[in-house]
Design a protein around this motif. Structure first.
Motif, short mmCIF file in Angstrom:
data_model
loop_
_atom_site.label_atom_id
_atom_site.label_comp_id
_atom_site.label_asym_id
_atom_site.label_seq_id
_atom_site.Cartn_x
_atom_site.Cartn_y
_atom_site.Cartn_z
N PRO A 26 -7.33 0.88 1.59
CA PRO A 26 -6.63 0.28 0.46
C PRO A 26 -6.25 -1.19 0.72
O PRO A 26 -6.37 -2.03 -0.18
CB PRO A 26 -5.38 1.14 0.31
CG PRO A 26 -5.70 2.43 0.94
CD PRO A 26 -6.71 2.14 2.01
N LEU A 27 -5.82 -1.49 1.95
CA LEU A 27 -5.38 -2.86 2.25
C LEU A 27 -6.56 -3.84 2.14
O LEU A 27 -6.45 -4.92 1.56
CB LEU A 27 -4.76 -2.92 3.64
CG LEU A 27 -4.10 -4.26 3.99
CD1 LEU A 27 -2.91 -4.52 3.08
CD2 LEU A 27 -3.66 -4.31 5.44
N LYS A 28 -7.70 -3.41 2.69
CA LYS A 28 -8.89 -4.25 2.63
C LYS A 28 -9.30 -4.45 1.17
O LYS A 28 -9.68 -5.55 0.76
CB LYS A 28 -10.02 -3.56 3.40
CG LYS A 28 -10.81 -4.53 4.25
CD LYS A 28 -11.86 -3.78 5.02
CE LYS A 28 -12.22 -4.50 6.29
NZ LYS A 28 -13.06 -3.70 7.14
N TYR A 29 -9.20 -3.38 0.40
CA TYR A 29 -9.57 -3.45 -1.01
C TYR A 29 -8.66 -4.44 -1.74
O TYR A 29 -9.11 -5.26 -2.54
CB TYR A 29 -9.44 -2.06 -1.64
CG TYR A 29 -9.89 -2.02 -3.07
CD1 TYR A 29 -11.24 -1.88 -3.39
CD2 TYR A 29 -8.98 -2.15 -4.11
CE1 TYR A 29 -11.67 -1.87 -4.69
CE2 TYR A 29 -9.40 -2.13 -5.43
CZ TYR A 29 -10.74 -1.99 -5.71
OH TYR A 29 -11.16 -1.99 -7.02
N VAL A 80 1.46 6.56 -7.16
CA VAL A 80 0.42 7.39 -7.78
C VAL A 80 0.53 8.85 -7.37
O VAL A 80 -0.32 9.66 -7.72
CB VAL A 80 -1.01 6.86 -7.48
CG1 VAL A 80 -1.21 5.49 -8.07
CG2 VAL A 80 -1.32 6.86 -6.01
N GLY A 81 1.59 9.18 -6.61
CA GLY A 81 1.88 10.60 -6.38
C GLY A 81 1.40 11.19 -5.07
O GLY A 81 1.47 12.40 -4.89
N PHE A 82 0.94 10.36 -4.13
CA PHE A 82 0.56 10.92 -2.82
C PHE A 82 1.82 11.18 -2.00
O PHE A 82 2.75 10.37 -2.02
CB PHE A 82 -0.36 9.96 -2.07
CG PHE A 82 -1.80 10.08 -2.49
CD1 PHE A 82 -2.65 11.00 -1.90
CD2 PHE A 82 -2.29 9.27 -3.50
CE1 PHE A 82 -3.96 11.13 -2.30
CE2 PHE A 82 -3.61 9.38 -3.91
CZ PHE A 82 -4.45 10.31 -3.32
N GLU A 83 1.81 12.29 -1.27
CA GLU A 83 3.01 12.63 -0.51
C GLU A 83 3.12 11.80 0.76
O GLU A 83 4.21 11.46 1.20
CB GLU A 83 3.04 14.11 -0.19
CG GLU A 83 3.53 14.89 -1.39
CD GLU A 83 3.75 16.33 -1.09
OE1 GLU A 83 3.58 16.74 0.07
OE2 GLU A 83 4.08 17.06 -2.04
N SER A 84 1.99 11.48 1.37
CA SER A 84 2.07 10.64 2.57
C SER A 84 1.08 9.50 2.48
O SER A 84 0.01 9.63 1.86
CB SER A 84 1.82 11.48 3.82
OG SER A 84 0.44 11.66 3.99
N VAL A 85 1.47 8.38 3.08
CA VAL A 85 0.62 7.18 3.03
C VAL A 85 -0.69 7.44 3.78
O VAL A 85 -1.76 7.02 3.34
CB VAL A 85 1.36 5.98 3.66
CG1 VAL A 85 0.54 4.71 3.47
CG2 VAL A 85 2.72 5.81 3.05
N SER A 86 -0.58 8.16 4.91
CA SER A 86 -1.80 8.36 5.71
C SER A 86 -2.84 9.16 4.95
O SER A 86 -4.03 8.87 5.01
CB SER A 86 -1.46 9.00 7.04
OG SER A 86 -0.86 10.23 6.81
N VAL A 107 0.83 -1.21 0.00
CA VAL A 107 0.00 0.00 0.00
C VAL A 107 0.88 1.27 0.00
O VAL A 107 0.62 2.22 -0.75
CB VAL A 107 -0.96 0.01 1.22
CG1 VAL A 107 -1.67 1.35 1.35
CG2 VAL A 107 -1.97 -1.11 1.08
N ALA A 108 1.96 1.24 0.81
CA ALA A 108 2.82 2.42 0.90
C ALA A 108 3.47 2.71 -0.46
O ALA A 108 3.55 3.87 -0.89
CB ALA A 108 3.89 2.18 1.96
N TYR A 109 3.90 1.65 -1.13
CA TYR A 109 4.56 1.82 -2.44
C TYR A 109 3.55 2.33 -3.47
O TYR A 109 3.86 3.22 -4.27
CB TYR A 109 5.16 0.48 -2.88
CG TYR A 109 5.95 0.57 -4.15
CD1 TYR A 109 7.11 1.34 -4.22
CD2 TYR A 109 5.53 -0.11 -5.30
CE1 TYR A 109 7.83 1.45 -5.40
CE2 TYR A 109 6.25 -0.01 -6.48
CZ TYR A 109 7.39 0.77 -6.53
OH TYR A 109 8.10 0.86 -7.70
N THR A 110 2.32 1.78 -3.42
CA THR A 110 1.27 2.22 -4.34
C THR A 110 0.98 3.70 -4.15
O THR A 110 0.85 4.45 -5.12
CB THR A 110 -0.03 1.42 -4.09
OG1 THR A 110 0.27 0.04 -4.14
CG2 THR A 110 -1.10 1.74 -5.11
N SER A 111 0.91 4.11 -2.89
CA SER A 111 0.59 5.51 -2.60
C SER A 111 1.67 6.43 -3.18
O SER A 111 1.38 7.47 -3.75
CB SER A 111 0.42 5.69 -1.10
OG SER A 111 1.34 6.58 -0.58
#
Lengths: 293, 76
Positions: A280-283, A260-266, A253-257
Motif C-alpha cells: 500500500p505504501l509503495k502504491y 476500510v474495515g481491516f482488523e489489522s494493518v498487517s 496506511v494504518a488509518y486507511t486499513s
C-alpha cells in the motif's frame, strides 16, 4: 461548483459540491447518480444505498428517495436524467441496429422495467461521464453534443446491465425464469449490504438475513452468479476503496486499513500486496508521483 | 481529386484524439461524412470517415481500462 442544465428534450444534468445536505425527492425521469469524490447515501423505502466513486445508482421514474451527504470533506455529486422519450428512442435504435433484434425480437418494442440498483462505475461509462463533466465545466452549450454524450451513457449502461444482470442471472441454476429473477433480486440486496457496510463488522448471517436467503443458499447462489464468494467480494470492495483513499487522500496506511474495515494493518498489507503485487505504501508513493499537484 | 495513397495499399489514417465524441460532433457539423459512428473496441472509442481525397480515416480515443481512478485525476 453548482450547475443545473435542462435541455429542450427534457434531459437534465446537474452537478454540485456539498458537505451537508438532506433532500427528499421524487424522480420523474430515468436518472443516474454519480459521486466523484466522497460518499452519498440514498434512502428508498426501507432501503439504504451508499454511492462511492466506484459505483453509480440508477433510479427509475417514480422513485421516492432521500439523499444524504454528511461529510467534513466536500463531496462532488453528479446526476444525469433522461426523459422517457429519449430512453425509448434509444431502446428501439439499440435493438434494431444490431443483430440483437434477431436474438431477442420481443425486446424491441417496449422499454423493459429497470429496477433501481447500483452498478460498477468503470470502463467506458466512466470515460463518457467524465468527458461530459469536463465539457460542462468548460461551459459547453451545444445540445447536440450533450445529447450525443447522453446517448453514449445509455449505450454504456445497457452494456453494463447486460453484463451485470442478464448474463449473471442466466448463470443461476434455477429452472424457472421468475425464480431466477427473484433470486437475483435478493443477491443484489446481499451485494448492496456488503458494499454499504464494507467497513463495519458483520457476518454471513447478517447478509443472509438482509437478503432473505439462508446462509447456504446465499453462499451457493452468490458464487454461481458472481463467480466469487461474498467474503471475496467484501475483500474486493475494501481493497478498491483502500486504493481510492491511498490515491486521493493523505491518510496513513494504518488509518486507511482501519477506515476500510481491516482488523489489522498487517493483514491489510498482505492482502493488498498479494492482489496488486505492490505494498500500500509503495502504491501511495507511486500515485503521488503521477499526480504532481 | 485523386487518392493520395499508393494504389494497392489499403491504409487507414488514424487520428488520435482525447475525446472521440466531441471530435465526431465537431467534424460532423463541418460536413464530414462519417461511415462509422463512434463505436467501442478494445483500444477505446473510434469513428471512421472518408476524407476529401478518398482516404479512409479514423479518429481514435485510446482508453486505458486498467487504471480505475487515473482518469478522474487527469481532468481535475
Amino acid at each position: 461548483m453548482r450547475y443545473v442544465r435542462e435541455l429542450s428534450n427534457r434531459n437534465r444534468i446537474s452537478c454540485d459540491t456539498v458537505r451537508n445536505s438532506t433532500a427528499e425527492m421524487q424522480e420523474d425521469h430515468h436518472t443516474f447518480k454519480f459521486v466523484f469524490k466522497g460518499q452519498q447515501d440514498y434512502l428508498m423505502a426501507k432501503r439504504k444505498v451508499s454511492i462511492f466513486p466506484d459505483s453509480f445508482l440508477f433510479l427509475p421514474p417514480g422513485t421516492n428517495y432521500t439523499s444524504i451527504v454528511d461529510s467534513y470533506d466536500p463531496v462532488d455529486v453528479f446526476s444525469v436524467s433522461v426523459s422517457a422519450n429519449f430512453l425509448s428512442d434509444f431502446h428501439n435504435s439499440y435493438y434494431s441496429s444490431t443483430d440483437l433484434l434477431l436474438a431477442a425480437p420481443e425486446a424491441s418494442n417496449q422499454v423493459p422495467e429497470i429496477m433501481e440498483s447500483f452498478y460498477p462505475f468503470s470502463g467506458d461509462m466512466r470515460f463518457t461521464v467524465m468527458h461530459l463533466y469536463q465539457r460542462l465545466i468548460e461551459g459547453e452549450a451545444d445540445e447536440l453534443l450533450i445529447n450525443e454524450y447522453l446517448h453514449h451513457c445509455l449505450l454504456n449502461f445497457y452494456r453494463i446491465r447486460g453484463r451485470e444482470i442478464n448474463s449473471r442471472m442466466e448463470r443461476l441454476g434455477a429452472l424457472k425464469a421468475s425464480t431466477r429473477q427473484e433470486l437475483f433480486k435478493r443477491l443484489i440486496l446481499a451485494k448492496e449490504f456488503i458494499s454499504n457496510n464494507y467497513n463495519k463488522k458483520f457476518n454471513l448471517n447478517d447478509v443472509a438475513r438482509f437478503s432473505c436467503l439462508s446462509v447456504n443458499h446465499l453462499l451457493r447462489t452468490f458464487k454461481e452468479a458472481y463467480g466469487i464468494s461474498p467474503y471475496q467480494f467484501l475483500t474486493q470492495v475494501r481493497l478498491d476503496r483502500a486504493k481510492y483513499f491511498l490515491e486521493h487522500t493523505d491518510y496513513q496506511v494504518a488509518y486507511t486499513s482501519m477506515l476500510v474495515g481491516f482488523e489489522s494493518v498487517s493483514s491489510f498489507i498482505r492482502v493488498f500486496k498479494s492482489t496488486f503485487n505492490v505494498t500500500p505504501l509503495k502504491y501511495k508513493n507511486l500515485s503521488s508521483i503521477k499526480k504532481p499537484c | 481529386m485523386e487518392k493520395t495513397y499508393i494504389s494497392g495499399i489499403n491504409a487507414k489514417i488514424i487520428i488520435p484524439t482525447s475525446d472521440c465524441i466531441k471530435k465526431y460532433c465537431e467534424l460532423k457539423s463541418l460536413g464530414v461524412n462519417f461511415i462509422k459512428a463512434p463505436a467501442y473496441s478494445r483500444r477505446g472509442l473510434s469513428a471512421d470517415f472518408i476524407d476529401a481525397f478518398g482516404n479512409e480515416c479514423s479518429i481514435l480515443e485510446e482508453r486505458n481500462y486498467q487504471s480505475s481512478y487515473a482518469f478522474c485525476d487527469e481532468i481535475r
